[in-house]
Structure formats: structure tokens, C-alpha cells
Write an enzyme that holds these catalytic residues in place. Structure first.
Site, PDB file in Angstrom:
ATOM      1  N   ARG A 147       0.828  -1.203   0.000  1.00  0.00           N
ATOM      2  CA  ARG A 147       0.000   0.000   0.000  1.00  0.00           C
ATOM      3  C   ARG A 147       0.864   1.255   0.000  1.00  0.00           C
ATOM      4  O   ARG A 147       1.895   1.304   0.667  1.00  0.00           O
ATOM      5  CB  ARG A 147      -0.905  -0.004   1.243  1.00  0.00           C
ATOM      6  CG  ARG A 147      -1.786   1.219   1.385  1.00  0.00           C
ATOM      7  CD  ARG A 147      -2.612   1.160   2.654  1.00  0.00           C
ATOM      8  NE  ARG A 147      -3.327   2.406   2.896  1.00  0.00           N
ATOM      9  CZ  ARG A 147      -2.823   3.462   3.515  1.00  0.00           C
ATOM     10  NH1 ARG A 147      -1.573   3.412   3.978  1.00  0.00           N
ATOM     11  NH2 ARG A 147      -3.521   4.554   3.687  1.00  0.00           N
ATOM     12  N   LEU A 148       0.428   2.245  -0.769  1.00  0.00           N
ATOM     13  CA  LEU A 148       1.004   3.584  -0.700  1.00  0.00           C
ATOM     14  C   LEU A 148      -0.074   4.531  -0.181  1.00  0.00           C
ATOM     15  O   LEU A 148      -1.248   4.404  -0.539  1.00  0.00           O
ATOM     16  CB  LEU A 148       1.462   4.063  -2.085  1.00  0.00           C
ATOM     17  CG  LEU A 148       2.640   3.340  -2.741  1.00  0.00           C
ATOM     18  CD1 LEU A 148       2.905   3.946  -4.115  1.00  0.00           C
ATOM     19  CD2 LEU A 148       3.891   3.405  -1.879  1.00  0.00           C
ATOM     20  N   ASP A 149       0.320   5.493   0.661  1.00  0.00           N
ATOM     21  CA  ASP A 149      -0.627   6.515   1.081  1.00  0.00           C
ATOM     22  C   ASP A 149      -1.226   7.188  -0.143  1.00  0.00           C
ATOM     23  O   ASP A 149      -0.579   7.289  -1.199  1.00  0.00           O
ATOM     24  CB  ASP A 149       0.068   7.571   1.947  1.00  0.00           C
ATOM     25  CG  ASP A 149       0.410   7.057   3.337  1.00  0.00           C
ATOM     26  OD1 ASP A 149      -0.190   6.050   3.754  1.00  0.00           O
ATOM     27  OD2 ASP A 149       1.270   7.665   3.995  1.00  0.00           O
ATOM     28  N   ARG A 150      -2.434   7.675   0.005  1.00  0.00           N
ATOM     29  CA  ARG A 150      -3.145   8.262  -1.129  1.00  0.00           C
ATOM     30  C   ARG A 150      -2.358   9.402  -1.769  1.00  0.00           C
ATOM     31  O   ARG A 150      -2.334   9.547  -2.995  1.00  0.00           O
ATOM     32  CB  ARG A 150      -4.518   8.747  -0.663  1.00  0.00           C
ATOM     33  CG  ARG A 150      -5.429   9.236  -1.772  1.00  0.00           C
ATOM     34  CD  ARG A 150      -6.858   9.358  -1.274  1.00  0.00           C
ATOM     35  NE  ARG A 150      -7.704  10.004  -2.256  1.00  0.00           N
ATOM     36  CZ  ARG A 150      -7.937  11.309  -2.317  1.00  0.00           C
ATOM     37  NH1 ARG A 150      -7.400  12.111  -1.397  1.00  0.00           N
ATOM     38  NH2 ARG A 150      -8.716  11.830  -3.237  1.00  0.00           N
ATOM     39  N   THR A 152       0.917   9.824  -1.619  1.00  0.00           N
ATOM     40  CA  THR A 152       2.231   9.349  -2.073  1.00  0.00           C
ATOM     41  C   THR A 152       2.116   8.764  -3.470  1.00  0.00           C
ATOM     42  O   THR A 152       1.263   7.921  -3.733  1.00  0.00           O
ATOM     43  CB  THR A 152       2.788   8.281  -1.114  1.00  0.00           C
ATOM     44  OG1 THR A 152       2.873   8.820   0.204  1.00  0.00           O
ATOM     45  CG2 THR A 152       4.164   7.818  -1.562  1.00  0.00           C
TER      46      THR A 152
END
Length: 354
Positions: A147-150, A152
């Protein structure tokens, strides 16, 4: 709640679930609340009354109090609302599509743009990496491996089938994956170390809305969990710097918190450069001109630029281009050629990750 079907049509999402014994005799609105946790009970009730949520092939299922039964099929229609939009200085941000770095029959490696969620969650159900490729590739379910932060941007791995997802997930769980992030930061002091290892421990001890905040503690402290990131500054001027971060662990907000703890908070980071109150003002669309001027970018300047993983029996190294907004910032505030910077970054990534 087993998923039977999921499909998108422009800004509309259609979902069907099968009811398991554990949810037998639950109210329809309570069941829907388990999935749509970001929506209020009243909003869910309104959807049921509008016939956007119902029990297929059952009469009188249009009430929130209707009891669901094992093996019932629940259908729901979700329409994209303006709560998924983002604004910067009063102007709506134009969302971008991802670009592919690598693709074969089992996996997609994409360069995720900022403001795209990894997968549907909370109030963000439409502009997501998995759903984008489900529609583009006409596959039932795309699997997010990590997962990547929104906010990022950068390298995101998506599997096209459960078997590939399982294999790749194991690599992440065993900490076999090497990652590199490109960042732009504001200097809290004029003198900074060109390279350093950050080992501040991390935890998010707050409750309620403030649980979003990750706090840091000294390396030898009893509070928090072990976290480690290697930093290298590539260029700096009087006020800003940019460089590479190599996380050795995978804590929430790790690079952003370690950057803040070492006097280089990321440009555009509303939470760790701006603070919780400013973060809330942006979230509530109440940010002032001073808030915008302090952030400079509409999102935190963090980009997953390099990733190495074992795939199909061999090590694969993927490198993403620097996104447009970060390139423009470098051009405006550092006055150097971004193309030369990218070549330097690629050389360093090859050295660190290979």
C-alpha cells in the site's frame, strides 16, 4: 461477506455479496455499515429507501430494519460523490491515471499518481489502483500487494490473480523487498547531515480522530516500535533539500515521521509540517492562504521511486520517473536540470538496491 460480483460503470459502483451464517438475522442497515464504515447510519438508510441497497429476490426488503438471512444476496449501488474531490487554492485538482512500468500475464507494476488510493477504502471508492486495472484489463479482482498513502506517488505492485498475489505478499512479509523513496523537504535548520540513519521509534498512541498522528521516540526508549530509515541528501539550498530515503522497516508514515524527527519535514505534509490543526483545516476545506503558502505543494512530496523484488525466480528492479509536480518544484526552487537529477538518482538506486 463473500463478494459475488463487483463492477464499475463511469462513476457508479455495483456490488453483490452473499450472506454468511455469522451475519444471519442482522439488520440490513447494520450489515451495510460493516462495509461502508465511513458512511453514517442515516446515509445508509437513505440508500435503502432509494432502492440502492436491497436483498435480491425477496419481497419487502426495502426497509433498514429488514433482517438478512444466510445465503441472501445483497446488492448495492454506489454513486461517486464530490467528497472524493480534492481542491488546492479553491481549484479542483485534476486526477491523473497511472502509467505502466512493467506488465505481464500475472502482475502490473505501475507509477501511481498522487491522490489515487491503492484500493477502495473509507470514502475513496473510485479513483483507486485496483479498480482502475479491473476496468482497464477487464478482470474481476485486482490484488494490491502493498500500500502507498493516497498522496504518495510512485511504484505500486498489483497482481492479476490470487496465486501471484500470495507469492508477492510473502516477499513483503519476509522483508525481502528493497524500497527507495524520493522526497523534497523543508530545512528546519540551515545545517543538515548529508547522509544519516534515522532510528526513532514510532507509535500512534492517540485515540479518536487524532489516531492518525504517528509519534516518534528516541531509539533507546521503551515507547513505540523499532523503525529504521537511511537518508541521503542529494541537493540543498538555504531553505529546502531533496534526496532519497531507504526504509528498512515498514511503519505507518515512517519516512514522513523520520524526516520530521530529523529536521527535514516534507514539503506539503499537512500533518507533520503543518500540524494536526492545519491537517484538519485542509480536510474540512477551510485552509487559509497562509496554510497553502506554508505547504507550497497540494500533497506531501514523497514518491516511491525504486523497488526490488524477487519475481519469477529472479530479482527485478523497477524505477519510476519523478512526477510532474515534484519536477516543477525542483525547477522553481532549486534551478537545476531535473533530467541530470534523475540520472544521478537512477545510478544511486542501482547501487543501493542491486
Amino acid at each position: 461477506m463473500p463478494l459475488i460480483d463487483k463492477s464499475y460503470c463511469k462513476d457508479t459502483l455495483f456490488i453483490k455479496w452473499s450472506i454468511e451464517p455469522e451475519h444471519d438475522n442482522l439488520r440490513l442497515d447494520q450489515f451495510l455499515g460493516l462495509y461502508f464504515k465511513s458512511q453514517s447510519r442515516e446515509d445508509i438508510k437513505k440508500k435503502i429507501y432509494r432502492n440502492e441497497c436491497n436483498i435480491i429476490n425477496r419481497q419487502n426488503s426495502k426497509k433498514p430494519s429488514t433482517k438478512i438471512k444466510t445465503n441472501d444476496i445483497i446488492s448495492i449501488k454506489m454513486t461517486r460523490g464530490n467528497h472524493e474531490d480534492e481542491y488546492w487554492k479553491g481549484i479542483k485538482v485534476k486526477f491523473q491515471d497511472p502509467s505502466e512500468i512493467f506488465e505481464d500475464g500475472n502482475m502490473i507494476v505501475c507509477n501511481k499518481p498522487p491522490y489515487m488510493s491503492t484500493h477502495p477504502t473509507g470514502r475513496h471508492l473510485f479513483h483507486c489502483g485496483t479498480t482502475y486495472y479491473e476496468q482497464k484489463n477487464n478482470i474481476k479482482t485486482a490484488h494490491s500487494i502493498h500500500r502507498l498513502d493516497r498522496e504518495t506517488s510512485g511504484i505500486l505492485l498489483i497482481a492479476k490473480n490470487p496465486k501471484t498475489a500470495k507469492k508477492l505478499t510473502v516477499e513483503f512479509e519476509k522483508n525481502n523487498v528493497k524500497k527507495c523513496y524520493f522526497f523534497i523537504a523543508k530545512k528546519a535548520s540551515r545545517k543538515i547531515n548529508r547522509s544519516f540513519k534515522a532510528k526513532q521509534r514510532m507509535d500512534n498512541p492517540e485515540k479518536g480522530l487524532k489516531k492518525v498522528i504517528v509519534k516518534h521516540y528516541p531509539e533507546g526508549d521503551q515507547q513505540g516500535k523499532h523503525a529504521e530509515t537511511d537518508f541521503e541528501i542529494l541537493h540543498d539550498n538555504e531553505n529546502y533539500c531533496f534526496g532519497l530515503a531507504f526504509p528498512k522497516t515498514g511503519r505507518t508514515h515512517q519516512i514522513r515521521v523520520h524526516a520530521k524527527a530529523n529536521n527535514i519535514p516534507l514539503v506539503g505534509d499537512k500533518l507533520y509540517l503543518g500540524g494536526y490543526e492545519m491537517f484538519q483545516r485542509f480536510k474540512d476545506a477551510k485552509a487559509s492562504n497562509d496554510d497553502h503558502n506554508k505547504m507550497l505543494l497540494s500533497r506531501h512530496a514523497l514518491h516511491a521511486i525504486g523497488l526490488q523484488i524477487k519475481y519469477e525466480g529472479e530479482k527485478k528492479l523497477f524505477i519510476a520517473d519523478i512526477p510532474k509536480d515534484m519536477r516543477e518544484f525542483i525547477d522553481s526552487f532549486f534551478h537545476i536540470e531535473v533530467n541530470k537529477t534523475e540520472k544521478l538518482i537512477r545510478d544511486k538506486i542501482n547501487t543501493y538496491l542491486n
